[in-house]
Design an enzyme around this catalytic site. Structure first.
Site: not given
Ligand code: RIB
Length: 295
Positions: A210, A215, A243, A282
């Site tokens: 990523t 992109g 995430d 978010s």
């Molecule tokens: O990817 C973001 C996350 O990385 C945060 O929420 C922090 O806790 C770390 O784990």
């Protein structure tokens, strides 16, 4: 709906907003401080659930207030956390600096996350089609989980970047990482598509790199690359974007969408996650992802 099993961390995030990051030895004043749910494992579980997946989570917390808050979050998000482990150590924590451009620097205090293990008699829930792990919890536990799910698509988010144990790589089908992590793993700087291709050839695994506004690039060991570009957004805070990508990717691939459509929706989820501060607040919901990315 696909069934998704996530193994990984929970952290209580403390976010400091600053005009710019401090230099070594420098003291700065933050514009603000806020606390959020975080941890890559929990964030990805929440992102997958919000994108429409049926999600189970294996995580470790301490016997403390942040641990209680984590349980309340998972209940609220409809995540099955029955395999939860409660440790003597404190619940994990993260200190996050966010600058005016929305970029971040993160320091993790692993706490209970470092003690996560998979019981020898562990039996995964039935019907799991996608398994997700990251590198904030012990790799041996993720490897054991992946070995127990040979028929699932087993995705390792190589974050934070670290060498991957051979036993974990052997049980992994796909690696997902950002361009910085990819350059660390590949030990060279290159364009994201080139990094994806070379890591796929080297590991003989599918690899997605990523690259923020540029992109994402999904390479197969045979040299085929699929790319997707995110919608343009105004960045408030990039924390949790990776995430959001992983969770949405897991949910949509588990549903049986095409690779092209899955990648497009995943980059859209990542972009949406940049529009608000904090990781969990978010993470976008299915309707918002589809409204912006389903074309
Ligand atoms: O990817 C973001 C996350 O990385 C945060 O929420 C922090 O806790 C770390 O784990």
């Amino acid at each position: 709906m696909g069934n998704i099993l996530v193994i990984g961390s929970y952290n209580r995030d403390t976010v400091l907003t600053l005009a710019r990051f401090p230099e070594a030895g420098e003291t700065l004043t933050a514009a603000g401080m806020a606390h959020f749910h975080g941890g890559k494992g929990s964030n990805q579980a929440v992102a997958a659930a919000r994108a429409g997946g049926q999600v189970s989570l294996i995580a470790a917390i301490g016997d403390d207030a942040p641990g209680e808050a984590a349980c309340a979050l998972w209940a609220e998000e409809g995540i099955d956390a029955a395999a939860l482990q409660q440790m003597g150590a404190s619940t994990g924590a993260a200190m996050i600096l966010v600058d005016a451009a929305g970029e971040n620097q993160i320091i993790i205090i692993p706490g209970a996350n470092a003690e996560l293990s998979l019981p020898a008699d562990f039996a995964p829930p039935a019907g799991i089609t996608v398994a997700l792990a990251q590198l904030e919890t012990p790799q041996a536990a993720s490897a054991a989980l992946f070995r127990a799910l040979p028929a699932a698509r087993r995705i390792l988010n190589v974050a934070p970047a670290a060498p991957i144990l051979p036993e974990l790589l052997a049980a992994t089908d796909m690696l997902v990482l950002n361009e910085t992590e990819a350059a660390i793993l590949a030990q060279r700087e290159a364009l994201p598509a080139a990094l994806a291709l070379s890591l796929a050839a080297e590991t003989m695994r599918e690899v997605i790199v990523t690259a923020g506004a540029a992109g994402a690039f999904w390479a197969r060991p045979d040299g085929v690359v699929i790319a997707a570009t995110p919608p343009r957004i105004t960045v408030a805070d990039t924390t949790g974007a990776g995430d959001a990508f992983l969770g949405a990717f897991a949910a949509f691939i588990a549903e049986g969408l095409t690779p092209e459509k899955t990648l497009r929706l995943a980059v859209t989820a990542g972009a949406l996650a940049c529009t608000q501060p904090g990781a969990v607040p978010s993470l976008p919901f299915r309707a918002a992802i589809l409204a912006l990315g389903d074309h």
